[in-house]
Design an enzyme around this catalytic site. Structure first.
Site, PDB file in Angstrom:
ATOM      1  N   GLY A  85      -2.302  -1.827   5.290  1.00 22.49           N
ATOM      2  CA  GLY A  85      -1.096  -1.837   6.088  1.00 22.49           C
ATOM      3  C   GLY A  85       0.015  -0.942   5.594  1.00 22.49           C
ATOM      4  O   GLY A  85      -0.018  -0.499   4.600  1.00 22.49           O
ATOM      5  N   GLY A  87       2.944  -0.526   3.659  1.00 21.85           N
ATOM      6  CA  GLY A  87       3.655  -1.178   2.711  1.00 21.85           C
ATOM      7  C   GLY A  87       5.173  -0.542   2.425  1.00 21.85           C
ATOM      8  O   GLY A  87       5.842  -1.254   1.770  1.00 21.85           O
ATOM      9  N   ASP A 120       7.343  -1.527  -4.163  1.00 21.97           N
ATOM     10  CA  ASP A 120       8.843  -1.716  -3.791  1.00 21.97           C
ATOM     11  C   ASP A 120       8.965  -1.203  -2.413  1.00 21.97           C
ATOM     12  O   ASP A 120      10.203  -1.201  -2.111  1.00 21.97           O
ATOM     13  CB  ASP A 120       9.523  -0.966  -4.932  1.00 21.97           C
ATOM     14  CG  ASP A 120       8.985   0.461  -5.108  1.00 21.97           C
ATOM     15  OD1 ASP A 120       8.062   0.630  -4.210  1.00 21.97           O
ATOM     16  OD2 ASP A 120       9.766   1.167  -6.302  1.00 21.97           O
ATOM     17  N   ASP A 248      -8.810   4.356   5.185  1.00 21.31           N
ATOM     18  CA  ASP A 248      -7.247   4.224   5.847  1.00 21.31           C
ATOM     19  C   ASP A 248      -6.602   5.454   5.907  1.00 21.31           C
ATOM     20  O   ASP A 248      -5.347   5.698   6.431  1.00 21.31           O
ATOM     21  CB  ASP A 248      -6.692   3.097   5.168  1.00 21.31           C
ATOM     22  CG  ASP A 248      -6.547   3.354   3.633  1.00 21.31           C
ATOM     23  OD1 ASP A 248      -7.766   3.760   2.901  1.00 21.31           O
ATOM     24  OD2 ASP A 248      -5.511   3.835   2.961  1.00 21.31           O
TER      25      ASP A 248
HETATM   26  P1  AMP Z   1      -1.934   5.195  -0.114  1.00 24.55           P
HETATM   27  O1  AMP Z   1      -2.386   5.306  -1.310  1.00 24.55           O
HETATM   28  O2  AMP Z   1      -0.589   5.973   0.331  1.00 24.55           O
HETATM   29  O3  AMP Z   1      -2.820   5.372   0.864  1.00 24.55           O
HETATM   30  O4  AMP Z   1      -1.470   3.669   0.195  1.00 24.55           O
HETATM   31  C1  AMP Z   1      -2.446   2.616  -0.023  1.00 24.55           C
HETATM   32  C2  AMP Z   1      -1.718   1.216   0.525  1.00 24.55           C
HETATM   33  O5  AMP Z   1      -0.938   0.857  -0.717  1.00 24.55           O
HETATM   34  C3  AMP Z   1      -0.823   1.321   1.633  1.00 24.55           C
HETATM   35  O6  AMP Z   1      -1.264  -0.167   2.207  1.00 24.55           O
HETATM   36  C4  AMP Z   1       0.325   1.544   1.265  1.00 24.55           C
HETATM   37  O7  AMP Z   1       1.257   1.149   2.090  1.00 24.55           O
HETATM   38  C5  AMP Z   1       0.471   0.863   0.013  1.00 24.55           C
HETATM   39  N1  AMP Z   1       1.673   1.202  -0.839  1.00 24.55           N
HETATM   40  C6  AMP Z   1       1.606   2.285  -1.720  1.00 24.55           C
HETATM   41  N2  AMP Z   1       2.742   2.560  -2.315  1.00 24.55           N
HETATM   42  C7  AMP Z   1       3.259   1.531  -2.095  1.00 24.55           C
HETATM   43  C8  AMP Z   1       4.779   1.007  -2.504  1.00 24.55           C
HETATM   44  N3  AMP Z   1       5.391   1.874  -3.264  1.00 24.55           N
HETATM   45  N4  AMP Z   1       5.210  -0.091  -1.923  1.00 24.55           N
HETATM   46  C9  AMP Z   1       4.462  -0.749  -1.026  1.00 24.55           C
HETATM   47  N5  AMP Z   1       3.240  -0.360  -0.707  1.00 24.55           N
HETATM   48  C10 AMP Z   1       2.860   0.792  -1.109  1.00 24.55           C
HETATM   49 MG    MG Z   2      -2.612   5.939   2.875  1.00 24.34          MG
END
Ligand code: AMP
Ligand code: MG
Length: 484
Positions: A85, A87, A120, A248
C-alpha cells in the site's frame, strides 16, 4: 481544475482516507509547465510558486480533492507480501483533462499512512529529483511512463544514513492500479472487490472490452500483456533497467512506474545490475522480459476465478496464454532491434545479424547508446563508417549488405534509425551529478539544464554534447538504492 475522485468512490477496502501531513516550509523546486495545459491548471495557480508549493506539498488541499492512500499487495523479489500500500504517498484525486480523461495526481513523500509500517512516510530530495528527471526523460524518449509535475522541498530533514533535505514529488499517472492491487484482493479471497477492480480498470484503461461480458477478463489479461510487452521492448531499446520490477511496481496501464533504483545501461551487457539490493541479478537488464512474464503470470492467477468457474479449465487457459508469451515478446523485440539497425521489415533470418551485432558489443565492451548513434551516423559519414567498421568488423559489412538489399535510400534508413536510437540518454553519472548539486546547493539550475537536453533526446541541441559521454569507469562501481 476538476477532480473526479473515481477511485475514492470505490468501497473503503480499496484505500484509507487520509490527508497528507503538512510540512514546515514548502518551496517549489521543479515545476513541469509542459503538463499544465493538459491538466488544465489555471494560470493564477500556475504563475504562483508559493501557492503551487502549498498544493504540491500537501499543505493545502484543493477544493474537490479527496486524498487517499491506496491498498495493494505484491511480490517483492519473488516473495509475496499480503499488504504493502501507499506508505508515503497520497492520491489527491484524478484531474480531468480537456478530453475528459482522468489523470491520477499522487503526492509521494507526503507523510505516513496506515500502510507505512516502519517507514517515516517521507522522501528525500535525491529520489524526488531522480523520479522527475528519469520519468520526463523516458517520456521524451517515447516510452510509456508516469510523469512528474512537481518537486517541492519541505524545509524538513529526513533521516536516512545522514539527514537529507525532504521533498515531495508529484506523479501524474493514467492510474496507480498495479498487479499488486489485484493480488491484494485475490489473496484475501475477496471476489466481490476483485470484480469491482476489474470493471473499474477495464472502464478506465480498456473501455472497448466492456461489451465482452464474461470474455472481458481474458481480453483484459491479453491487453495487459500487449502493453507490458510494448513497454519492456521500449526499455530494451533505450537501455533502461527498471531495477525493482516487483508486482506492485507493474502498472495495469503499461506505464513505467516507480523510479527508485532504476538506471541506464552503458556498456552493452544483459547481466547489468545496479540496484544495491538486487544481489542475485533478478532484475538485470536482460532478465526484464522473463520477469515481466513472471509478473503477468501472477496477474493471471488473480483472474482465475473470473476466467472460468472450473479452476482446472481456467488454469489450462492461463497456462496456454503464458506459454505464448516468450514467442510474442521475441517477435516484438526482434522487430524493434531490426529498426535500430535500419531494417524496414524484419525477416526471420535477421535474427542472426541482430544477435551477432549485440554479441560483438558485449565482447568489445561497447556502449549501447553510442554504438547505435554512431551506426545511425555512419550511413552518411565516411569517417564514422570506417570507425564503426573497425569496431564491428565483419558484422559491419554484413549489416551494410543487408541494408543494400532493402528498397530504401540511406537518408530514409537514417531517419528510421534515428527514431529508434537516441543521441542522449539520462546517463547515471550525469543523473548523480545533478542530484548531488540539487542536494548541496538547494538550487535547481543544473537539473533544469539537464531536463532541457533530455526533452529532445533524438536531436543534438547546443548543450547535448555535455551529456553524451559514457562514464569513464564504465559505471563499474555504480549502485542505486530503493525507497530512500
Ligand atoms: P517501493 O520500494 O517504493 O516500491 O515501496 C515499497 C513499499 O514500501 C510501499 O508500500 C511503500 O509505500 C513503502 N515505503 C517505501 N518507503 C517508505 C517510507 N519512507 N515510509 C513509508 N513507507 C515506505
Ligand atoms: Mg512501489
Amino acid at each position: 481544475m476538476k477532480f473526479s475522485n473515481s477511485y475514492a468512490k470505490l468501497d473503503e477496502v480499496f484505500y484509507e482516507r487520509i490527508r497528507p501531513t503538512p510540512v514546515r516550509d514548502p518551496q517549489l523546486f521543479l515545476w513541469n509547465s509542459s503538463l499544465t495545459e493538459q491538466l488544465m491548471i489555471p494560470d493564477e495557480l500556475n504563475n504562483d510558486p508559493v501557492a503551487l508549493a502549498q498544493v504540491f506539498s500537501g499543505n493545502h488541499i484543493l477544493p474537490g480533492s479527496e486524498p487517499i492512500a491506496t491498498a495493494y499487495a505484491g511480490h517483492q523479489f519473488g516473495s509475496f507480501v499480503r499488504q504493502l500500500g501507499d506508505g508515503r504517498a497520497h492520491l489527491i484525486g484524478e484531474l480531468l483533462d480537456q478530453s475528459g480523461k482522468g489523470w491520477d495526481i499522487q503526492l509521494k513523500g507526503s507523510g505516513r499512512t496506515s500502510f507505512s509500517r516502519g517507514g517515516d512516510g517521507r522522501c528525500s530530495i535525491g529520489p524526488a529529483v531522480r523520479e522527475f528527471i528519469m520519468s520526463e526523460a523516458l517520456k521524451a524518449l517515447g516510452v510509456a511512463t508516469t510523469r512528474s509535475l512537481a518537486v517541492v522541498t519541505t524545509g524538513e530533514p529526513v533521516f536516512r544514513e545522514t539527514p537529507l533535505p525532504g521533498a515531495v514529488v508529484t506523479r501524474v499517472a493514467s492510474s496507480h492500479i498495479r498487479i499488486g492491487t489485484f493480488q491484494y484482493f485475490a489473496a484475501r479471497g475477496d471476489l466481490k472487490s476483485l470484480i469491482t477492480l476489474c470493471h473499474y480498470a477495464i472502464k478506465r484503461h480498456y473501455p472497448e472490452l466492456q461489451t465482452e461480458g464474461q470474455n472481458q477478463y481474458l481480453s483484459f489479461l491479453n491487453k495487459v500483456i500487449e502493453k507490458q510487452i510494448q513497454l519492456v521492448v521500449d526499455w530494451m531499446r533505450i537501455g533502461f533497467i527498471h531495477g525493482v520490477m516487483n508486482t506492485d511496481n507493474t502498472s495495469i496501464s503499461g506505464e513505467t512506474i516507480d523510479y527508485g533504483p532504476c538506471a541506464m545501461m552503458g556498456i552493452y551487457d544483459p547481466q547489468t545490475v545496479y540496484s544495491s539490493i538486487d544481489t542475485m541479478g533478478r532484475y538485470a537488464f536482460g532478465n526484464q522480459p522473463a520477469i515481466i512474464q513472471w509478473n503477468i503470470a501472477r496477474f493471471g492467477e488473480c483472474l482465475l476465478p473470473l476466467i472460468n468457474s472450473d479452476n482446472n479449465k481456467a488454469l489450462d487457459r492461463l497456462r496456454s496464454i503464458i506459454s505464448e508469451f516468450p514467442g510474442m515478446f521475441e517477435k516484438e523485440y526482434m522487430k524493434m532491434m531490426g529498426k535500430k539497425l535500419g531494417l524496414k521489415f524484419f525477416k526471420q533470418d535477421d535474427q542472426k545479424l541482430i544477435l551477432a551485432v549485440l554479441n560483438r558489443l558485449r565482447e568489445k565492451h561497447l556502449d549501447y547508446t553510442v554504438t547505435f548513434d554512431l551506426l545511425t551516423k555512419s550511413l552518411l559519414s565516411e569517417t564514422v563508417a570506417s570507425q564503426m567498421k573497425n569496431e564491428l568488423e565483419e558484422y559491419f559489412e554484413l549489416w551494410q549488405k543487408r541494408l543494400s538489399e532493402q528498397d530504401a535510400d540511406l537518408h530514409e534508413v537514417q531517419v528510421l534509425m534515428r527514431q529508434y536510437n537516441p543521441v542522449v540518454i539520462p546517463r547515471n553519472h550525469h543523473v548523480e551529478e545533478v542530484i548531488q548539486e540539487c542536494q548541496q546547493s538547494g538550487k535547481s539550475t543544473l537539473a533544469e539544464k539537464f531536463l532541457q537536453v533530455l526533452s529532445s533526446p533524438y536531436e543534438e541541441l547546443a548543450q547535448t554534447h555535455d551529456y553524451q559521454d559514457p562514464p569513464e569507469d564504465g559505471d563499474k562501481d555504480y549502485k542505486t538504492f530503493c525507497g530512500t
